[in-house]
Structure formats: structure tokens, C-alpha cells
Design an enzyme around this catalytic site. Sequence first.
Site, short mmCIF file in Angstrom:
data_model
loop_
_atom_site.label_atom_id
_atom_site.label_comp_id
_atom_site.label_asym_id
_atom_site.label_seq_id
_atom_site.Cartn_x
_atom_site.Cartn_y
_atom_site.Cartn_z
N THR B 166 0.81 -1.23 0.00
CA THR B 166 0.00 0.00 0.00
C THR B 166 0.84 1.28 0.00
O THR B 166 1.96 1.29 0.47
CB THR B 166 -0.92 0.06 1.24
OG1 THR B 166 -0.15 -0.25 2.38
CG2 THR B 166 -2.05 -0.92 1.12
N GLY B 205 4.07 -2.72 7.77
CA GLY B 205 4.37 -3.35 9.06
C GLY B 205 5.80 -3.85 9.10
O GLY B 205 6.21 -4.62 8.23
N GLU B 457 -6.37 -6.06 4.11
CA GLU B 457 -6.58 -7.18 3.19
C GLU B 457 -7.92 -7.05 2.46
O GLU B 457 -8.62 -8.02 2.24
CB GLU B 457 -6.50 -8.53 3.93
CG GLU B 457 -5.22 -8.65 4.73
CD GLU B 457 -4.48 -9.97 4.50
OE1 GLU B 457 -4.88 -10.76 3.64
OE2 GLU B 457 -3.48 -10.19 5.20
#
Lengths: 712, 712
Positions: B166, B205, B457
Site C-alpha cells: 500500500t 508493518g 486485506e
Amino acid sequence: MPIKQRLAAVKQHLTDEQVYAKAIDPVESMNEERAKASFSIRELTYLLDGGEKNTLLKERFMQEFERDPLFKMDDIHDITKDELRERTMEKFRSLVHHLSNEPIDVFKKRMEIVSLIDPGFWTRFGVHYGLFVGALQSNATSGQLGYWFQKGALSLSGMVGCFAMTELGHGSNVPGLETTATFDEASDQFIIHTPTLTATKWWIGGAAHSATHAAVFAQLIVKGKNYGTKCFVVPLRDPKTYNLLPGVNIGDIGKKMGRDGIDNGWIQFTHVRIPRSYMLMKHTKVSRTGTVKEPKLQQLTYGALLQGRVAMVVDSGNVSKKALTIAIRYAAVRRQFSNSDSKIETKLLDYPIHQRRLMPLLAQTFAMLFTGSEMTDMYNKMMNRLENAKPGDTDLEKVLEMLKETHATSAGLKAFCTWNCLSTIEACRQACGGHGYSAYTGLAGMYQDFAVQCTWEGDNTILTLQLGRYLIASFREAIKGKKLSPGVGYLNNLDALVGKRCSAANVDALLDPKVILEGWQVVCANVVRNAALEFEECIKQGLSVDDAYEQCSQSRLYAAKLHSYGYLFNRFLDGVSKVEGNLKAVLLDVCLLYGLYTIEENAGAFLQYEYFSPKQMESIRSFTNDLCKAVRDQAIPLVDAFNLSDYIVNSPLGRADGNVYVHYFDQVKRSNPQGPHPYFNRLIKPLIDREVNEADEDDEDAGLEDEDEDAE
Amino acid sequence: MPIKQRLAAVKQHLTDEQVYAKAIDPVESMNEERAKASFSIRELTYLLDGGEKNTLLKERFMQEFERDPLFKMDDIHDITKDELRERTMEKFRSLVHHLSNEPIDVFKKRMEIVSLIDPGFWTRFGVHYGLFVGALQSNATSGQLGYWFQKGALSLSGMVGCFAMTELGHGSNVPGLETTATFDEASDQFIIHTPTLTATKWWIGGAAHSATHAAVFAQLIVKGKNYGTKCFVVPLRDPKTYNLLPGVNIGDIGKKMGRDGIDNGWIQFTHVRIPRSYMLMKHTKVSRTGTVKEPKLQQLTYGALLQGRVAMVVDSGNVSKKALTIAIRYAAVRRQFSNSDSKIETKLLDYPIHQRRLMPLLAQTFAMLFTGSEMTDMYNKMMNRLENAKPGDTDLEKVLEMLKETHATSAGLKAFCTWNCLSTIEACRQACGGHGYSAYTGLAGMYQDFAVQCTWEGDNTILTLQLGRYLIASFREAIKGKKLSPGVGYLNNLDALVGKRCSAANVDALLDPKVILEGWQVVCANVVRNAALEFEECIKQGLSVDDAYEQCSQSRLYAAKLHSYGYLFNRFLDGVSKVEGNLKAVLLDVCLLYGLYTIEENAGAFLQYEYFSPKQMESIRSFTNDLCKAVRDQAIPLVDAFNLSDYIVNSPLGRADGNVYVHYFDQVKRSNPQGPHPYFNRLIKPLIDREVNEADEDDEDAGLEDEDEDAE
């Protein structure tokens, strides 16, 4: 590229690249939306604020707080609970100054702004001035009130108050509190005592560190007889040192879901003695010799409790404003996916499904705002009458009727509106996609702060049931011929309403507010009637009144919820009817959207009682889509009319200029300055350097065999 | 006191006080509930876990983690974001050990437990093993995979991975990502570049501090031509020093709503060069000379993306288990208000309205659990077939069909179940009253951690619309005569279903699962048909397929939601049909409750299509009340069957022994040790000691004038 845009581009001698850049520029997108305004934004702001004077006042406050260093808010997501609590205490200083220097009405407007800036501080301040001082005002004799005011309760000098009602084992059931206040005639004192673990005072805002005195609710016991829960002022700490007084045991409640700026604490009293005069004796009195004089009209003591609920209806509208300002502004500039013709991606706000996610909530917010100001008027009128009421007055019955109505209405609306607001915040958060999960975009914290409103000052489910009880009681009075107050007036019209079907001649008549209004009345009349019949059936079967109410609680809850929908629509429509011109046109669309959307949401009820046919319901769904689209066009102007400054909104996604990515990136960088690696040497190095099969670091091809068919 | 209790008291020679104390003792209350079990709890646990072996495995894991000091969890609410992140890194050590020492299937079960203990850590670990290693497995050639595994990707030595998909400006629209990977033939390298602010990789992350390598998704550009989004391995940091590599600019995303144990970061690449072989070339290949070979079957690359969604369906069931364990156990011992006859207050669980709040959610949790294991089987079967599929295979079409079905089903169920779970957590939190707002009771943090699942997701709204699109497409195939797969098989039966009314001869037949099943099929057939007709109408009006889908998105969403309700009921009923005896009896009640409750929730649809009459709908409401009451009696045994240890539940309100107040008070005291006053001297003293009118401190009567009539 559409012809119009292409022509505009030629005119400005821009290249395709430049046109593209302009088209996706969020600031341009925002300007484009703003240009769509079909009404005077300023005029709507005045309407919502209750006049130009209020708007100017709010604007003055917003500017003052923005410039006040004690009210710095853009680092709020990264400071600890302990720092937040210190900030709270610092803000007291600023607010106390204003409190002593401006009229109370003006100060109340100021507090409304504070609730939007920092709900945690607002609560802590409200614990002292709303709850502690409020408890004095409602329960103290005028002499006692004078004493505590002179002692510093109002000026916040020498004392800081808290409000010790709930216990570990008792929240909603106030009459069931376990703390005791036993009169000791020998010493002319009360002994305040926590007899069990579950009697520990719990959740007490300000108790952990900042309060010197508590308004303690305890069972009054005189000569072995229990007279029920009364209010006592109990000193907790020495104001000179803040050391706990003998017999007082206090601890910190610690981390909460939100509002960590409040130092909630628990308190245990072990045979703590206070002078008899510290019992607040406006209503029940205990004399030197232990004679207890109880008030003739217990009900008159409840009025003040309602203030918090009314404030929460207003707050629900205000917080929804803030959440929607963020989500709608972001949706006006965020682009994602392009349709087949264009490389320019589509604004979220242009997606029918995104309109569906946000426009009904925008409409609901207006409904709550109109309802909030109506509710405030109702409360003020009632309190005026109540404060002047005395046993024996000729219109006492009327006053008590007003109290009952205000009590039930505020209970139901507090629950309905706080639930609405909490869902609105979450829907707005989700509508911002991944960025809604960042603390800096503001909606996560807003949720965490707001969530408590569904529980405190009356658990929402219990409050909704109280409204349901009032509806059943009103129904029973109506069939006995009593003329009810306007809010439940439709129950006087049962015969006409029950079984009535929509008489709309054609499909367009479904857009007639009168049809919607009638629809809600018909449905509400039916569900209240059903709940009441179920109640009567339980009574017939020999249940006690309380057990009967319990037994029909599902129908009662359902009736109360539907009644609240109808009530809000009614208030919204009333509000719109007082407006003229372009403003009326846009508000009418918003109002119709609220009406049809809520019908759609409760389609089961409208079809159950056959007010609408399945075919009409299909049309309502389709009209709701159209109205979402119509309101979408005015969405940015409508949100602009909320008139919340960037400082108040405190979210890069909700910035007025639309330049969301730049502001967001700046905020994230500012909030997370780079430093040396926090844990590489201690934690990562030993992990990834440990002995395992070493890879061949020299394989430049990284194992890729070009043209190897088998690898496919 | 009821006779029975009184007799029991006499028998035991207890005083009234002792009987009362026993009656309100939460541990006694819990035992009382547990004694009601009408079925073997252990047997149900085995059923839910998929057999005794799995239960024993889970129990082993729960014990291991509880004893592992790295997995200490009871202080989790009071440590900072930075401490949480260090904990995450420490836990890696423990998990990597297990990963290298147990079979992957066993390790997956272990991870399911981890997700219940610490969702933040679970995610960070999953970023490396699920996303980074997953990206290698899906996109690397076997040679490349070998290279990265040898380099340490699997053993976590010398490298830690993250997954950079993203961007600040692009979440859902992966094909629209802006990061570029331009092939430089001269050097045989790709140049990875972030061209704009919005192209900044965002939410990554592990990027902020812990990853050395990223799987970067970027536009492949070769000889000026864009081939779309592909995956590249890009080194970020020197594993020896953790210094950033040249051209790599990384920052910390900072505070989030939850899961603060993950170090999410942003990444900007400025002309970063990587060897050509770092592009993962299982599908698209770029040769030394810049020849691009694209895969014949693009779809085959999507399979792995579904794994996360399937896991989230399972996780929704598991997290709901945990939330309900807390709320239901608390409701079994919490007492509030007594009815007229007794001074013993009533258990929350005995209130019809509290049963209404929790029992349907308990039923829904079972529905999600059965659906989760069905979905897992479906996915495994599909992946087995997919991995062996090659272009040209005879049954390729069948495999692609399976892929399409699994894709749409997992998309819809991921959205439906994560939404359900999030609402369940919030409903459980509110059902705990004020204590639900304390961090220590666990539900607040659970909400904050879980909320992201509705967005990541695949945004839930978009995923639901994907299922809607599949339903419309299936409808169109069905009317062309194609036999559909079982999940949408009812669309092959349209003529019989559309317009069908419930044929139940009497009111009790509404409790026949076949009637409920048929009802859902009728309603779903109708809403899917409506959405499809609306779609056809848009096509007729000349809209493109994509625009037509957009235009009917509201109906599409509605159809997908209702389809999911029906789908879950179907899976639940399938599950129940495989059970016997007492267990079947209780599960059938729970299943019927789910069926009737969801019909009630969607009454609008059932009445709209006239499957049920208004009168039948009334009966359904009344049966739902009865079923809530029936399930309530088994609520504690059902929750016990979830078999979550006190360590896993990690909430004093959810303790198995029911001794909630003692555990809660202990936790609050342990978490908030007393210290010197944190800010009295600096902040409170100057505030309350400032010069204002001083009160007369010697007035012992505090202004109270006894017997003063005017003060009344």
C-alpha cells in the site's frame, strides 16, 4: 478527457500532464466541491448555532483556545496517560479564569467548544462543576450551599470536588448502593463506611489524585433504620499536603479505553467521621436528636440528574459534526480507481456506495442537532417550573407531568443519540479506509473517548427501557382518555393510526414529509400498542408490575427505539419549517433523506404494519439513493456550515483546504522524529545473527536461472 | 426467600445472613450455572477444535505460552508503544524456535493461539512469514525461492522481511500504485523509485525498525512500456548495522488505534538500484535484454492472496469466543436490581433483555466457527488443485471456477465475519456496563486491535461488493442454464424460489430448520435477482459493465449481505447435522436461534418478498425470545466449551471461577501501584492556594441552620 475540460485546458495553455495534475490535486478537488454551494453557508451556520451572536462567540472561543498553549492538541496522541492527566490539571487554570470572568451562559457555550477539543478534560472539569457543585446545588440547603461556596467550591480555591456515586458492585442500581452513613448521636456525626469489597466507590473521576472532597452517596442509617441513598460531603485529602485523611483509602483506576486525562479512582471508607451538617439536607433532614424528616415530593430531587443527559444529546450532534467533517472532506479529495474512460481516478464521494455510507449519517446529524436544541429548551422550561414548585401548588401535577416527560424523553434520546454518534464515528473511521486506523487522523481516539457515553449517566439499554415504560404508561393513560403531551400525542389518536395504510396516490407522494410523518406515527402507535398489550397480558397472568415490564422488555425496547426515530424526524421537520429559500430547499432534501433512510432501516416494521406496501418500499429504497446523490452535491458546503476550525477538527484528513496528504505526512513526521535505533543491539542483532545455515552471499543471480522452462 | 432455598438453609443450619451471602457470592453463582450443563462440554470442545488431538495440542500451547515469560500479558495495558514493540521483537525469539522445531501444521495451530494472546505480535510475525515469505512463495521461481530461503528468509537469520504494497494514496487500488521499477538494461538492474508524495509506501508493518528487506509492489517499466504491478525484493537496511541503505528513506507511522506492537512505517525510494534477479519472476519474466514474457493465466497468481481472508474468517470466530467468554461469565455473576420479592439482586443473565443482547451473538459465533472450518477446507482444496494446474490442463476451467468461487466467498465472508466480530466485541463491552470501559477488563483493547480487520486485506465494503458482483454474474449464468457450485446453487432454482411463500401449516413449523433454510434461499434469490435486473437495466441504458456494477452497488451490497446470512446458517446447520444426542439438542437450539434472530434482523426483506406473513413474523419474534431463554440456560457450559484458559481470556471479568470482583480489584491495584503524588506541588497547589475570598473555616455548622423553614 471530457470536451469541456479539454477546452478549458487549451484556453489555459496547459499540457495534458498539467491538466491531469490539476484534476487530481486535492486542493482543486475541494475548491470544486465548495463551488457547488446552492445556499448561504453562513446563514446555515447561524441557524445551527442559534443566531449570529452565538456563532461569533464560538469563533472567538475557537481562536482563544487555539492560541492558548495549555490547549495544544496536535501532540495528544503521543503523550502518556500521566502526561494527559497533568495537562488536564493545567487546563483547569485557564478555565477557572474564564469561569470567574464571564456570565454563566457564555461560559456554557465555551464548555461546548471544550468538549469538542478535549473530551477528557471536559469531563474532569464537569466532574467538579457539573457533578460535585451540581450535587451541592440540588441537595444542599441554601445555608449549606453558601457555606461550601464560601469554602471555595465555586472558585476552586482550597478544595476540588468529585462525585462518588457508583460502586464496584453497583452502577445503575443507585438505591442498592452499599456504602453506609450511620448517624452517631453521641458525637453529632455521621460514620461513612465501606462494608464490603463491592461497596468500594469505583470509577470516581478526580478521586485518584485531584479531589479534596467527594459528594458521597450512601445509605442513611439513623437509629438502626435505613432511609435510603442520600448525599454527603466527605473530605478526602488535606488540601495543604494532599495526604489522605484517616480512614480514607484511595487508589488509581488506571488505564481506560479513552479519556485518560481523567484521574478516575476507587475509594474505600473505613469508619470515617463527618459532622452531621455535611449531609446535604435540602430534601431529607436529620436533626441533632436523630429525627428524620423526609421530603413530601421525592420526585422534585431528580430534575438536576437530567442535565447531563440533555447535554449528551447536544454533544452527540456536535461530535458527529466533527467526525463527518473529517470523513466527508477526505471523501471529497481521496480518489481511488478510475472508470474505463479516464486515467483520473474517481472521488470517493462520487461512488454511490460511499454516498450511502456517509450521507444518511450527515442527515442524522442534522436531526440530532435540531433535537438537541429542542431538548435543551424543554429541559430549561421544566427546570424553571420545577425550581419554583412547592408542595400544594395548584399546577403541581402539571409540573410533575413535565418532569416525567422530560425524564423519559431525555433518557431515550440520550441512549438513541449516543448510540447514533458512536456508530457514526466508527462508520466515518472505516470510510477513511486504512488511514482511519491511524491515531493522527483523529477518529480512533474520538471513538475511544466517546464510547463511555453509551454507559455513563445511565446505561443506554436501561434508559431506552425507561422510555419504553413511559410509552406503555402513556398508552394506558391515552386509552383512559387522558390528553398526552405533544411528544407522545399520537397515542391519543390510536384508532385512526392503528391499521392505517399509506394513502399516497402516486409514487412521488412518498417524498411528502407528511406521509413520512404519518408513517412513523402509524408504526409507533402499533409498536407501542403491541408492547402495552403484551404488558397487560403479563399483568393478567398475575405478574407484578415490575415483573411484567421485565417480561415485555424486548417489545418495550423496540417501541422506544422506533419512537425515537420518529421523534427525531419530527424535530428535524419542525426545524426545517422555520427556514426559507435556498436554505430550506437543501435542508428539506437532507430531512427527507433522514426520513426515508430510517424507514428503509426499519422496513420490517413498516411492512409488518402494512403502512407501506412492498412496492412502495422498493420506491423508497430508490428515492433514498437519489437523495443520497442530491445531498452529496451539497455535502462539503453542509460540512463547512458546521464551522469547525482546523484546530478543533484536529485531523489532517479533515483539513478545510483539502491538502490532506501533505498535512498527514507532516503530522506523522512531526509526531515521530527519527532517533537512534531503539532496540537493534539488544533484540534484533542477537536474533538475526544467531548460528544457522548461512546463505551463499555471492550468488549474484539470486538463484534465478534465466530461460529455465521448469521454473515456470 | 423461596421455600426451597429456606429449607436448604435450615438443613445446613445457616443464618439468613449466611444464606444471603452465599446467594450473592459470584463463585456460587458460577457453579450454579455450570451445574446446568445438559451436554458433555468436553465433547463440544473436541467438535469445535476438530478432534481431541487438536484440543490437547491447543491446551499444550496455552500452557506453554502462559509459562513463557516473554508472553507475559497481564501488564499489557500499561506499557508504552515503544515497550510493546520491544516485546514483539522478544517474542520473535520464542516463536522462531518453535517454527524450526515443529511441523508446519502444528505451528499453524500454535499461531491461532498466538492471535488470541497478542494480535499485535501475531500480525508482525505474520508480516514476515505470511506476507513476505508468502510473496516469495507466490511470486518467485523455484530457484529464486531457494536463494532467499538460503539467505535466511525462512530461518530469519541475516534478514527480516516486510511487505510494501500500500501507498499513502493507494490502498484498495493495487493496479494504481505509483511506485516504479524501471529496467536499466545497461546495468542489468531495476531502479525502484517513489515519484510523488502519494507514492510513499505507507502502513508497512515492520518497516519502521525491524525489517531488512521488503517485498515491494511497483509498476514494471521496460523500454518505456508499463507492464503493471509486479513484486520486487528490495533491501532496506544493512543487516549488520541496521543503517538505511542509500536512497531508502524510512519513517515511523507512529500511534494507531491498536496493535501498537507492530512498527508500521513509511518508505520512500529515490532511484534505488537492485539486481534484475530481485524481481520475482514466477509469472512475468524480464530477460537480460529486456524481453518481457507475461504469464498466460494471470488469475493463477491470486490464490495466495486469499489465505489471509480465510484466516480472518477463522479469527473472527475465535475472537468472538473470547469476547463472549468475558461478557457471558460476567453476566452470570453480576447482579443488579432485585425484584419485589427478594433482597437478592437478579443476575444480568436472567434479564430477558440481557439474553437478547448476548445470546444471538453467541449463536452467531458458532455460525462463524462452523463457517470458518468449512472455508478453510474449501481453500485448501482449491489451492491443492491450483498448485498443480497448468495452462492446457483439461480441467483447468473447473479449477478457475473453484478459484472464482473461493475468491468471492472468502471476500464476502471476510467482510461479513469481521464486521460481526467487531460488533460482537463492542456489544460485549457495553454489556459489561461501566467496567467494559476499563482497559483491564480486556474488551476495549480487543476492539482497538480488531477494528483494523474491517479494512486491511481488502476494505469490507469493497469485498462485499465483490461478492455481490459474483452473485450477479452467477445469476446471469444460471439463467443461461449453467449448473452453479453449491454455495450459490439456489440460483439454479430461481423459478421455484422467486415468489414462493412459507408453506408452514402451523406456527410451530417456523422452528423447522428446513423452513428457515428455504426462507433464506427465497429471500436471497429475490435480492440477487433484483440486483441483477438493476444491472441489466443499466447495461440496456448503455453503461459499461463496470459503470453498471457501480450504479447498482447498493443492491449489490444488500444482496451480498443477505447471501452471507443465509450462507452462515447453512454451514451451521450442516455442522449440527453431523452431531448426535444431547449435544445435537443444544446445538440445534443455538442454530435455530441464529436462524430466527437473523430473520428478525432482516424482517424487511422477508416481508418484502412475502415469504413470511406479518403474523408469522410476530411468531418468529416470540420464538426468538424463547430461544434466547433456552440458550441462556446453557450459556456458561457453551462458553466453557470454548476452552480458553484464564491466561488467554486475560480479563478479570471473564475468569472461569466467577470471582470477578476480587480478581478485578487485584488487577487494578497491581497495575497502579501507589507512589508520591505526581503533580500536587507543580500544578494543584498553585491552583487551589491562589488568592480568592477565603471561607470561614471555623463555622462548624457549615452554614446549616437547623429547623429553618425557609431553607426548605
